[in-house]
Design a protein around this motif. Sequence first.
Motif, PDB file in Angstrom:
ATOM      1  N   SER A   1      -3.244  -8.161   4.423  1.00 40.93           N
ATOM      2  CA  SER A   1      -2.318  -9.076   5.082  1.00 40.93           C
ATOM      3  C   SER A   1      -1.759  -8.437   6.343  1.00 40.93           C
ATOM      4  N   ALA A   2      -1.672  -9.223   7.399  1.00 43.55           N
ATOM      5  CA  ALA A   2      -1.064  -8.733   8.631  1.00 43.55           C
ATOM      6  C   ALA A   2       0.444  -8.617   8.501  1.00 43.55           C
ATOM      7  N   GLU A   3       1.033  -9.337   7.549  1.00 40.27           N
ATOM      8  CA  GLU A   3       2.489  -9.339   7.360  1.00 40.27           C
ATOM      9  C   GLU A   3       2.868  -8.296   6.307  1.00 40.27           C
ATOM     10  N   LEU A   4       3.682  -7.323   6.682  1.00 47.42           N
ATOM     11  CA  LEU A   4       4.081  -6.277   5.752  1.00 47.42           C
ATOM     12  C   LEU A   4       5.317  -6.655   4.936  1.00 47.42           C
ATOM     13  N   ASP A   5       6.131  -7.558   5.445  1.00 53.86           N
ATOM     14  CA  ASP A   5       7.311  -8.048   4.731  1.00 53.86           C
ATOM     15  C   ASP A   5       7.186  -9.558   4.542  1.00 53.86           C
ATOM     16  N   PRO A   6       6.300  -9.995   3.662  1.00 51.32           N
ATOM     17  CA  PRO A   6       6.016 -11.432   3.543  1.00 51.32           C
ATOM     18  C   PRO A   6       7.134 -12.193   2.843  1.00 51.32           C
TER      19      PRO A   6
ATOM     20  N   PRO B   1      -0.843   3.873  10.300  1.00 50.61           N
ATOM     21  CA  PRO B   1      -0.709   3.982   8.842  1.00 50.61           C
ATOM     22  C   PRO B   1      -1.029   2.703   8.080  1.00 50.61           C
ATOM     23  N   TYR B   2      -0.818   1.538   8.706  1.00 48.66           N
ATOM     24  CA  TYR B   2      -0.979   0.280   7.978  1.00 48.66           C
ATOM     25  C   TYR B   2      -2.182  -0.536   8.455  1.00 48.66           C
ATOM     26  N   ASP B   3      -2.976   0.025   9.348  1.00 45.90           N
ATOM     27  CA  ASP B   3      -4.079  -0.750   9.931  1.00 45.90           C
ATOM     28  C   ASP B   3      -5.073  -1.236   8.877  1.00 45.90           C
ATOM     29  N   ARG B   4      -5.459  -0.374   7.961  1.00 42.27           N
ATOM     30  CA  ARG B   4      -6.471  -0.756   6.967  1.00 42.27           C
ATOM     31  C   ARG B   4      -5.906  -1.825   6.018  1.00 42.27           C
ATOM     32  N   TYR B   5      -4.658  -1.676   5.647  1.00 46.26           N
ATOM     33  CA  TYR B   5      -4.021  -2.687   4.800  1.00 46.26           C
ATOM     34  C   TYR B   5      -3.945  -4.019   5.533  1.00 46.26           C
ATOM     35  N   ARG B   6      -3.512  -3.993   6.796  1.00 42.34           N
ATOM     36  CA  ARG B   6      -3.396  -5.231   7.569  1.00 42.34           C
ATOM     37  C   ARG B   6      -4.751  -5.919   7.715  1.00 42.34           C
ATOM     38  N   ALA B   7      -5.794  -5.144   7.940  1.00 41.50           N
ATOM     39  CA  ALA B   7      -7.120  -5.717   8.162  1.00 41.50           C
ATOM     40  C   ALA B   7      -7.692  -6.344   6.888  1.00 41.50           C
ATOM     41  N   ALA B   8      -7.442  -5.718   5.751  1.00 41.68           N
ATOM     42  CA  ALA B   8      -8.068  -6.178   4.508  1.00 41.68           C
ATOM     43  C   ALA B   8      -7.192  -7.099   3.677  1.00 41.68           C
TER      44      ALA B   8
ATOM     45  N   PRO C   1       0.029 -19.156  -5.307  1.00 41.42           N
ATOM     46  CA  PRO C   1       0.123 -18.184  -4.218  1.00 41.42           C
ATOM     47  C   PRO C   1       0.291 -16.760  -4.743  1.00 41.42           C
ATOM     48  N   VAL C   2      -0.127 -15.806  -3.905  1.00 36.98           N
ATOM     49  CA  VAL C   2      -0.046 -14.388  -4.255  1.00 36.98           C
ATOM     50  C   VAL C   2       0.818 -13.678  -3.221  1.00 36.98           C
ATOM     51  N   LEU C   3       1.789 -12.919  -3.688  1.00 37.81           N
ATOM     52  CA  LEU C   3       2.642 -12.098  -2.835  1.00 37.81           C
ATOM     53  C   LEU C   3       2.262 -10.637  -3.060  1.00 37.81           C
ATOM     54  N   VAL C   4       1.903  -9.933  -1.975  1.00 38.43           N
ATOM     55  CA  VAL C   4       1.412  -8.566  -2.083  1.00 38.43           C
ATOM     56  C   VAL C   4       2.196  -7.666  -1.142  1.00 38.43           C
ATOM     57  N   VAL C   5       2.482  -6.439  -1.587  1.00 36.51           N
ATOM     58  CA  VAL C   5       3.111  -5.431  -0.731  1.00 36.51           C
ATOM     59  C   VAL C   5       2.346  -4.119  -0.854  1.00 36.51           C
ATOM     60  N   THR C   6       2.614  -3.212   0.072  1.00 40.31           N
ATOM     61  CA  THR C   6       1.936  -1.921   0.067  1.00 40.31           C
ATOM     62  C   THR C   6       2.559  -0.963  -0.947  1.00 40.31           C
ATOM     63  N   GLY C   7       1.763   0.033  -1.340  1.00 39.15           N
ATOM     64  CA  GLY C   7       2.254   1.151  -2.140  1.00 39.15           C
ATOM     65  C   GLY C   7       1.950   2.461  -1.441  1.00 39.15           C
ATOM     66  N   ASN C   8       2.386   3.558  -2.019  1.00 37.90           N
ATOM     67  CA  ASN C   8       2.173   4.848  -1.363  1.00 37.90           C
ATOM     68  C   ASN C   8       0.698   5.223  -1.264  1.00 37.90           C
ATOM     69  N   HIS C   9      -0.128   4.715  -2.178  1.00 36.43           N
ATOM     70  CA  HIS C   9      -1.558   5.016  -2.112  1.00 36.43           C
ATOM     71  C   HIS C   9      -2.304   4.151  -1.092  1.00 36.43           C
ATOM     72  N   ASP C  10      -1.617   3.182  -0.502  1.00 36.64           N
ATOM     73  CA  ASP C  10      -2.267   2.281   0.453  1.00 36.64           C
ATOM     74  C   ASP C  10      -2.147   2.750   1.893  1.00 36.64           C
ATOM     75  N   LEU C  11      -1.598   3.949   2.095  1.00 43.31           N
ATOM     76  CA  LEU C  11      -1.583   4.594   3.400  1.00 43.31           C
ATOM     77  C   LEU C  11      -2.570   5.754   3.378  1.00 43.31           C
ATOM     78  N   PRO C  12      -3.373   5.926   4.435  1.00 41.73           N
ATOM     79  CA  PRO C  12      -4.368   6.999   4.435  1.00 41.73           C
ATOM     80  C   PRO C  12      -3.702   8.369   4.399  1.00 41.73           C
ATOM     81  N   LEU C  13      -4.374   9.310   3.742  1.00 42.68           N
ATOM     82  CA  LEU C  13      -3.860  10.664   3.675  1.00 42.68           C
ATOM     83  C   LEU C  13      -4.158  11.475   4.925  1.00 42.68           C
ATOM     84  N   ASP C  14      -5.281  11.161   5.628  1.00 43.86           N
ATOM     85  CA  ASP C  14      -5.656  11.951   6.801  1.00 43.86           C
ATOM     86  C   ASP C  14      -4.589  11.792   7.879  1.00 43.86           C
TER      87      ASP C  14
END
Length: 238
Positions: free
Chosen positions: A92-97, A83-90, A62-75
């Motif tokens: 994981s929908a769970e931000l605190d897995p 802020p997390y839509d692109r990460y969730r779509a590509a 299994p793989v456990l993944v979390v976001t980083g500061n570069h994973d939020l759009p700058l615009d």
Amino acid sequence: MNIAHLSDLHFGVHDSEAAASLVADVAAAAPHLTVVTGDLTMRARPAEFRLARAFLDRLPSPVLVVTGNHDLPLDSPARLFRPYDRYRAAISAELDPVVHVPGLTAVGLQSMPRWRWKDGRVRRSQVTLVESTFAAAPPGDLRLVALHHPPFGRMLMNGRALLGAGADLLLAGHTHHPDVRPMNGTTVVVAGTSTSRRTRLTPSSWSRIATGDGVITVTERHFTGGGWQTARLLTVPA
């Protein structure tokens, strides 16, 4: 127990040779869990997330993944409202897995609020999640927390509260430089830059963490251009 720890992939400005050979090097370690502590992309663009997703799909599960500061759009509009839509779509929908494998209970935390640009924050509710998850873990389980920002200085608001939540291991990235520190009864392991060209002080690297017999052994693997090699081995009491 073997854990593979990667961070700062930065797809979009990545080293294609390091990325192409990294999966095989990680797989050779036969990890019980693969952890990626954020910065999957350089600018949170959809194409970068697609590259990251394809890479993650090749890692040992299994793989456990979390976001980083570069994973939020700058615009501004997307960062403010989605802020997390692109990460969730590509990714994981769970931000605190939460991930359970025999002998290991692991919690990932989203440490990048939309209103901070570089350093992170852990909410009280996330600390409570960690505490309650560990309280329900089987006796003897290794307890692991993974997030992007290490609890050093001002890099992580509320980092002290997290260090008191009962983790044996805390895995982080963000600094682009591998590090191992015992802190308040928790061993903090920071992974270096795994595939990004934005290296600092060390080449592309990842960390293999082995636990057992009362010790934690961290093996840092560096990419030299000719392949992955062990650069440093550290052992600390568990």
